[in-house]
Scaffold this active site. Sequence first.
Site, short mmCIF file in Angstrom:
data_model
loop_
_atom_site.label_atom_id
_atom_site.label_comp_id
_atom_site.label_asym_id
_atom_site.label_seq_id
_atom_site.Cartn_x
_atom_site.Cartn_y
_atom_site.Cartn_z
N HIS A 71 0.84 -1.20 0.00
CA HIS A 71 0.00 0.00 0.00
C HIS A 71 0.88 1.26 0.00
O HIS A 71 0.60 2.23 -0.70
CB HIS A 71 -0.87 0.04 1.26
CG HIS A 71 -1.84 -1.09 1.41
ND1 HIS A 71 -1.72 -2.06 2.37
CD2 HIS A 71 -2.96 -1.40 0.72
CE1 HIS A 71 -2.73 -2.91 2.29
NE2 HIS A 71 -3.49 -2.54 1.27
N GLN A 114 -18.16 -6.31 -1.17
CA GLN A 114 -17.27 -7.11 -2.01
C GLN A 114 -16.88 -8.43 -1.35
O GLN A 114 -16.09 -9.18 -1.90
CB GLN A 114 -16.04 -6.30 -2.43
CG GLN A 114 -15.06 -6.01 -1.33
CD GLN A 114 -13.98 -5.04 -1.79
OE1 GLN A 114 -14.25 -3.87 -2.05
NE2 GLN A 114 -12.75 -5.51 -1.93
N GLU A 128 -0.92 -3.63 -9.12
CA GLU A 128 -0.95 -4.73 -10.09
C GLU A 128 -1.16 -6.08 -9.40
O GLU A 128 -1.48 -7.07 -10.04
CB GLU A 128 0.35 -4.75 -10.91
CG GLU A 128 0.48 -3.55 -11.82
CD GLU A 128 1.73 -3.56 -12.67
OE1 GLU A 128 2.62 -4.41 -12.43
OE2 GLU A 128 1.82 -2.70 -13.58
N LYS A 129 -0.97 -6.11 -8.08
CA LYS A 129 -1.23 -7.32 -7.30
C LYS A 129 -2.62 -7.88 -7.61
O LYS A 129 -2.81 -9.07 -7.73
CB LYS A 129 -1.11 -6.96 -5.81
CG LYS A 129 -1.82 -7.86 -4.85
CD LYS A 129 -0.96 -9.00 -4.46
CE LYS A 129 -1.63 -10.05 -3.61
NZ LYS A 129 -2.75 -9.64 -2.83
N ASP A 130 -3.60 -6.96 -7.74
CA ASP A 130 -4.98 -7.35 -8.06
C ASP A 130 -5.19 -7.03 -9.54
O ASP A 130 -5.85 -6.06 -9.89
CB ASP A 130 -5.95 -6.58 -7.17
CG ASP A 130 -5.72 -6.88 -5.70
OD1 ASP A 130 -6.28 -7.86 -5.21
OD2 ASP A 130 -4.92 -6.15 -5.06
N SER A 162 -2.61 -7.99 2.98
CA SER A 162 -3.15 -7.92 4.34
C SER A 162 -3.52 -9.32 4.82
O SER A 162 -3.48 -9.61 6.01
CB SER A 162 -4.38 -7.02 4.38
OG SER A 162 -4.06 -5.76 3.84
P1 AMP Z 1 -6.52 -3.69 -0.44
O1 AMP Z 1 -6.33 -2.92 0.83
O2 AMP Z 1 -6.10 -5.11 -0.35
O3 AMP Z 1 -7.88 -3.47 -1.05
O4 AMP Z 1 -5.50 -3.05 -1.47
C1 AMP Z 1 -5.53 -1.68 -1.74
C2 AMP Z 1 -4.67 -1.40 -2.93
O5 AMP Z 1 -3.33 -1.80 -2.67
C3 AMP Z 1 -5.12 -2.19 -4.18
O6 AMP Z 1 -5.01 -1.35 -5.32
C4 AMP Z 1 -4.14 -3.32 -4.23
O7 AMP Z 1 -3.92 -3.82 -5.53
C5 AMP Z 1 -2.89 -2.65 -3.70
N1 AMP Z 1 -1.95 -3.65 -3.18
C6 AMP Z 1 -2.19 -4.58 -2.23
N2 AMP Z 1 -1.11 -5.36 -2.05
C7 AMP Z 1 -0.16 -4.91 -2.93
C8 AMP Z 1 1.16 -5.31 -3.25
N3 AMP Z 1 1.77 -6.33 -2.64
N4 AMP Z 1 1.83 -4.61 -4.21
C9 AMP Z 1 1.23 -3.58 -4.85
N5 AMP Z 1 -0.02 -3.17 -4.59
C10 AMP Z 1 -0.71 -3.81 -3.66
#
Ligand code: AMP
Length: 279
Positions: A37, A61, A148-150, A186
């Site tokens: 993040h 979601q 790009e993870k997602d 997370s």
């Molecule tokens: P989340 O809190 O899991 O919804 O993630 C919030 C944002 O952080 C989303 O755009 C994810 O793709 C990004 N994100 C989560 N983990 C990573 C990671 N390891 N590398 C890059 N972006 C990430």
Amino acid sequence: MQIIRDIAMLDRAVAALKQGGKNVALVPTMGALHDGHLSLVRMARRVADHVIVSIFVNPTQFGPNEDFAAYPRDEARDAALLVEEGVGLLWAPDVAVMYPGGHSTHIEVAELGADYCGAARPGHFDGVATVVAKLFNQVRPDIAIFGEKDWQQLAIIRRMARDLDFGLDILGAPIARDPDGLALSSRNAYLSAEQRSAAVAFPTALKTASAALANGDDMYETLAKAEAAIVAGGFDSVDYIALADADSLERLNIFRAPARLLAAARIGKTRLIDNYPVG
Ligand code: AMP
């Protein structure tokens, strides 16, 4: 850093930030922040005058048997990390602010949301697209940054921004990984020490498969080998492993660039996702 939970206050704060033609980048998150993040936040700081981070664990979601209640939440820790990164505004609405009584309109994502994570998690991407559209309307950023993870989520948001004329730039940020290759998430917090050391099998198998596919190796054989390596490494099952067109997400039978290897696998109660570029 201002922490704002009310839409009228957010409006005023964003208007103040935008004064003098300054631009704003939004980084949407569900909190439990890690270096992945924070890498998005750092990218936001490079490309915009002001950075707004949102933290909202979006109930719509999550499926009925998913981890909404258990999802890690620690706003005080997250806020301290964001202060260290120089973030000026944290948008942290409650569920009742995001979805007031009578909320009845949502976005439906067609083809792009049907396969991969969408197949395993019905309704997931409708929930993501709806909350992201609401965040875009609430914050009205010039730029929004997603990881790009997602990969499937990023493709869906790009398409939604285009389809619904949101008129902002969507930027993708590279995947942040632990030194052994596991993508930061997370949900890694759910892993026991033993599962955490086993989890390295997932990125390792994907990286090997991605190199083999780029090298022209047989696709079915390569994907079957990767799946076997993930299970042999200690995972319980592989939800999907597929070679996809990087933009349309169409499944590919034969490698052609730009392509992405997408996968999800389960270890104990935890479902991890990852992806690698091919070629
Ligand atoms: P989340 O809190 O899991 O919804 O993630 C919030 C944002 O952080 C989303 O755009 C994810 O793709 C990004 N994100 C989560 N983990 C990573 C990671 N390891 N590398 C890059 N972006 C990430």
